[in-house]
Design an enzyme around this catalytic site. Structure first.
Site, PDB file in Angstrom:
ATOM      1  CE  LYS A 180      11.967  34.909 -52.739  1.00 25.80           C
ATOM      2  NZ  LYS A 180      11.237  34.695 -51.457  1.00 25.80           N
ATOM      3  N   GLY A 233      13.065  24.431 -47.406  1.00 24.15           N
ATOM      4  CA  GLY A 233      11.702  24.860 -47.160  1.00 24.15           C
ATOM      5  C   GLY A 233      10.735  23.700 -47.187  1.00 24.15           C
ATOM      6  CB  SER A 234       7.105  23.701 -47.506  1.00 21.24           C
ATOM      7  OG  SER A 234       6.790  24.281 -48.762  1.00 21.24           O
ATOM      8  CB  THR A 237       7.891  25.444 -51.795  1.00 23.99           C
ATOM      9  OG1 THR A 237       6.826  26.124 -51.135  1.00 23.99           O
ATOM     10  CG2 THR A 237       8.714  26.453 -52.582  1.00 23.99           C
ATOM     11  CB  ALA A 238      10.643  20.834 -52.496  1.00 25.21           C
ATOM     12  CD  GLU A 255      17.010  21.092 -44.364  1.00 28.46           C
ATOM     13  OE1 GLU A 255      15.930  20.571 -43.978  1.00 28.46           O
ATOM     14  OE2 GLU A 255      17.464  22.145 -43.905  1.00 28.46           O
ATOM     15  CB  CYS A 288      14.009  21.763 -40.633  1.00 26.99           C
ATOM     16  SG  CYS A 288      15.803  21.938 -40.674  1.00 26.99           S
ATOM     17  CD  GLU A 383       8.472  20.721 -40.808  1.00 23.81           C
ATOM     18  OE1 GLU A 383       9.631  20.682 -40.368  1.00 23.81           O
ATOM     19  OE2 GLU A 383       8.199  21.000 -41.999  1.00 23.81           O
TER      20      GLU A 383
END
Length: 486
Positions: A180, A233-234, A237-238, A255, A288, A383
């Site tokens: 995705k 990602g963020s 969301t994780a 990650e 990142c 971040e």
């Protein structure tokens, strides 16, 4: 909605790739280029139905793919790499159009690395083994068994390279894949599906579904047939993905973000240190691993800043398709607004912009360096994911290490010093998945990669990737009990 669009002369299918065929959706989402804001095309917008179909295709293809010999899997991955190499120019211009990163970087570094991802894990697969060992005369044999369908959710800042960093080991391990891609940069994932099919990858082994994470994500990550989830990602969301996967105890590799430091000691080569610092503006700061917190020993801070301003001032910002451009646009108006909000709030809180501090043309944000920032301030702790660096000073090693480690993150750290003993001493105390000494962004695929604290869970690379994407098995055999088959 047309099934195909033409991007910089390259035809790109806008539909999903599920079970070896193209699948349309009833709805679409708009994909705009960050270069000029123009509409590139309308992309198939998947939801739960497409998610279920893709997982079902991966599930159905899994037994055959898992039973495929290592040598045949490796051959097919090398064939995919061959296909990537034949289309490097096409992949480069499509990805630059889609995410705004430098065309010269895509041509010379990023797309060749995509091919290398496949070749590396294909070759590593053929060497994957653990020496047998004995326990009271019994033989232990360790094996890596394919785990099942894997859902891979990838970011927009280096779309194809970071996707294949996951796809290649997952396929090499014998898993089938549902990829995705990020909705802000979906196009090269579609091209990858074409390349994989042309290389002979069986139907259902690689599936690509497009759409918004909020609409398709939970159906993918909560599916009981999914046996691995890898996400870049963020942190928020994780957390949602981890919660979604919890019911099935699906193993995760995450990650996530970073707020990495660059420590510059007085004994460092200052020109090298400045080069390392300015390099953090790469990809418009959308990296990142970027060392966005520059920590400089007090005695050289003024000279370092003078040289940094001169070096950064020579950077050219503009159209990423131009060979002379050093920094392109940020990917999306929402991301640009987010970056600008961070800087405006920092300035309002008393920070000083040594350079930058404002938007540029279009979706560009001027390379920015902020000083007079407090350690507990938002701009130091959160971040930004844009071309924004902060500069703080320290008096000695203890303060340097304390400042470097004083965040919720722990993805990477960069250290500039002329003293190898100090490098070893300080490096050992830094909380980070990767520490670079007098260098930056040197990554070998056989090395472990991942983050500490909120920067992630797990490690990938080399055997660590196979440890994640496989079920490890230990077979213990007794020294007796065999019948005579002579």
């Amino acid at each position: 909605m047309p099934d195909k669009i033409v991007v910089a002369g390259v035809p790109v299918d806008t539909r999903h790739w599920i079970g070896g065929r193209r699948v349309a959706s009833g709805d679409t989402f708009a994909d705009h280029s960050p270069i000029d804001g123009r509409l590139i095309g309308e992309i198939a917008r998947g939801g739960p139905a497409e998610a279920r179909a893709a997982v079902a295709a991966a599930r159905d293809a899994f037994p055959s793919w898992a039973a495929t010999s290592r040598s045949e899997r490796a051959r097919l991955l090398h064939a995919v790499a061959d296909g990537v190499e034949k289309r490097i120019e096409e992949l480069a211009i499509v990805e630059t159009t889609d995410n705004g990163a430098l065309l010269r970087s895509h041509r010379r570094g990023v797309m060749p690395r995509v091919a290398h991802n496949f070749r590396f894990f294909a070759d590593w697969l053929l060497t994957l083994e653990h020496d047998d060992f004995e326990t009271r005369g019994h033989t232990n044999h360790v094996s890596w068994d394919p785990a099942g369908p894997a859902v891979l959710i990838t970011p927009w800042n280096a779309p194809l390279m970071l996707a294949t960093w996951k796809v290649a080991p997952a396929l090499a391990a014998g898993n089938t894949v549902v990829l995705k891609p990020a909705e802000w940069s979906p196009l090269t994932a579609s091209l990858l599906a074409d390349i994989a099919a042309e290389a002979g990858l069986p139907a259902g082994v690689l599936n690509v579904v497009q759409g918004y994470g909020a609409e398709i994500g939970d159906a993918l990550t909560s599916h009981p047939d999914v046996r691995r989830i890898s996400f870049t990602g963020s942190v928020p969301t994780a957390r949602r993905i981890a919660g979604s996967a919890a019911a099935n105890l699906t193993p995760l590799s995450l990650e996530l973000g970073g707020k990495s430091p660059l420590l510059v000691f007085a004994d460092a080569d200052l020109d090298l240190a400045v080069d390392l610092a300015v390099e953090q503006y790469d990809n418009a700061g959308q990296v990142c691993l970027a060392a966005t917190r520059i920590l400089v020993e007090e005695s050289v801070a003024e000279e370092f800043t003078r040289r940094f301003v001169a070096k950064a001032g020579a950077l050219v910002q503009g159209d990423p398709r131009d060979e002379a451009t050093d920094i392109g646009p940020n990917i999306h108006p929402r991301q640009l607004e987010k970056i600008d909000g961070f800087v405006r709030r920092a300035l309002a809180a008393g920070a000083r912009a040594v350079i930058g501090g404002q938007r540029g043309d279009g979706q560009c944000y001027a390379p920015t360096l902020l000083t007079d920032v407090a350690q507990d301030s938002e701009i130091v702790q959160e971040e930004v994911f844009g071309p924004v660096l902060t500069l703080q000073t320290f008096a000695g090693e203890e303060e340097a290490v304390r400042l470097a480690n004083d965040t919720r993150f722990g993805l990477a750290a960069t250290l500039a010093t002329g003293d190898p003993e100090r490098a070893a001493r300080v490096g050992a105390r830094l909380v980070a998945g990767t520490v670079w000494v007098n260098c930056f962004f040197v990554r070998d695929l056989q090395a472990p990669f991942g983050g500490s604290r909120l920067s992630g869970v797990g490690r990938e690379g080399g055997t660590w990737s196979f440890d994640f994407y496989c079920d490890l098995k230990n077979t213990v055999t007794a020294p007796k009990g065999w019948k005579d088959h002579g």
